[in-house]
Design a protein around this motif. Structure first.
Motif, short mmCIF file in Angstrom:
data_model
loop_
_atom_site.label_atom_id
_atom_site.label_comp_id
_atom_site.label_asym_id
_atom_site.label_seq_id
_atom_site.Cartn_x
_atom_site.Cartn_y
_atom_site.Cartn_z
N ALA A 80 -2.00 -10.06 -5.70
CA ALA A 80 -2.09 -9.10 -4.60
C ALA A 80 -3.51 -8.60 -4.39
CB ALA A 80 -1.15 -7.93 -4.87
N HIS A 82 7.99 -0.19 1.46
CA HIS A 82 7.14 -0.97 0.57
C HIS A 82 6.69 -0.11 -0.61
CE1 HIS A 82 5.99 -3.54 4.33
NE2 HIS A 82 7.20 -3.80 3.90
N ASN A 103 0.28 -4.84 1.34
CA ASN A 103 1.37 -5.09 0.39
C ASN A 103 2.71 -5.07 1.12
OD1 ASN A 103 -0.30 -5.25 -1.82
ND2 ASN A 103 -0.13 -3.09 -2.34
#
Length: 255
Positions: free
Chosen positions: A30, A173, A210
């Protein structure tokens, strides 16, 4: 950026060949997969490194893979003394630790650090403070291990007024459990004994994405340079910087 990508490739090979457990590859993916996220990390390291001297003894508090220390080693050379502590096993991120020549210690207590009083010139917290379970006790421990006149550098503390944080929560999220205002962060540092010497708001434009699909990330990535230029402008413009994602604070232990 080339160094980080090379170490990331070595880490993937190391984990696969040695069957290593405890290395959070999804986290690294990420943070390292997009050039925009690498620019983001390096911008935070730039801010930290500008307050560090090549002769300092530095602790990367909650270092995990210790990519910050790798960049310090690259920039400052052999003289700087680098330490790191976290809860991961010592062999989880060997490629990063070996490059940085980090003196790593596994934390054995919820907040106590196994270092002598006043041992460090600088302690850094890059996305760490908001995750510790015992905030006051942890900050007091950092205060204890910093020498009088030394610095505690806090970067990537999540801003309570961040619109990107609010959007992530609205979309379901991953978001931070704890959020801070500049006033609340300053007050906690003061309670721990520090003097806050400078503050900044950083990262107004989204840089992580993300939870978004890869096709969205890949499209956004094509606008890497204009996005970063826009962010640099907004970070200097009121009131936009007040809704930035990150708070940055430099604090000093009184002489």
């Amino acid at each position: 950026m080339a160094l980080i990508r090379d170490l990331w490739a070595q880490q993937r090979e190391y984990v696969a060949s040695q069957n290593v457990t405890g290395a959070y590859l999804d986290y690294l993916e990420a943070h390292f997969s997009m050039s925009l996220t690498l620019r983001r990390r390096l911008a935070m390291i730039d801010w930290l490194a500008s307050r560090i001297k090549p002769t300092d003894r530095v602790l990367e508090w909650g270092c995990q893979h210790a990519v910050d220390s790798c960049i310090y080693r690259l920039r400052f050379g052999t003289e700087i003394e680098l330490h790191g502590c976290d809860c991961v096993a010592a062999d989880s991120y060997r490629p990063f630790y070996e490059y940085s020549r980090l003196q790593y210690a596994v934390i054995q207590h919820p907040y106590v650090l196994d270092y002598a009083d006043g041992f460090f010139d600088v302690v850094t917290s890059n996305g760490v403070w908001e995750h510790v379970d015992y905030e006051y006790e942890s900050l007091r421990e950092v205060f204890r291990v910093v020498r009088p006149g030394g610095l505690f550098l806090v970067s990537c503390l999540p801003n309570r007024h961040s619109y990107t944080e609010a959007f992530q929560r609205r979309m379901g999220h991953t978001a931070h459990d704890r959020l801070y205002t500049m006033d609340s962060a300053r007050a906690q540092l003061k309670d721990a004994g520090f003097e806050v010497v400078s503050t900044e708001y950083r990262l107004v434009v989204p840089t992580m994405l993300n939870g978004f699909p890869d096709r969205v990330k890949n499209l956004y990535q094509k606008f890497d340079r204009p996005v970063w230029l826009a962010n640099a402008l907004l970070e200097r413009t009121w009131p936009f910087y007040r809704v930035a994602s990150n708070l940055m604070l430099a604090a000093r232990k009184p002489e």
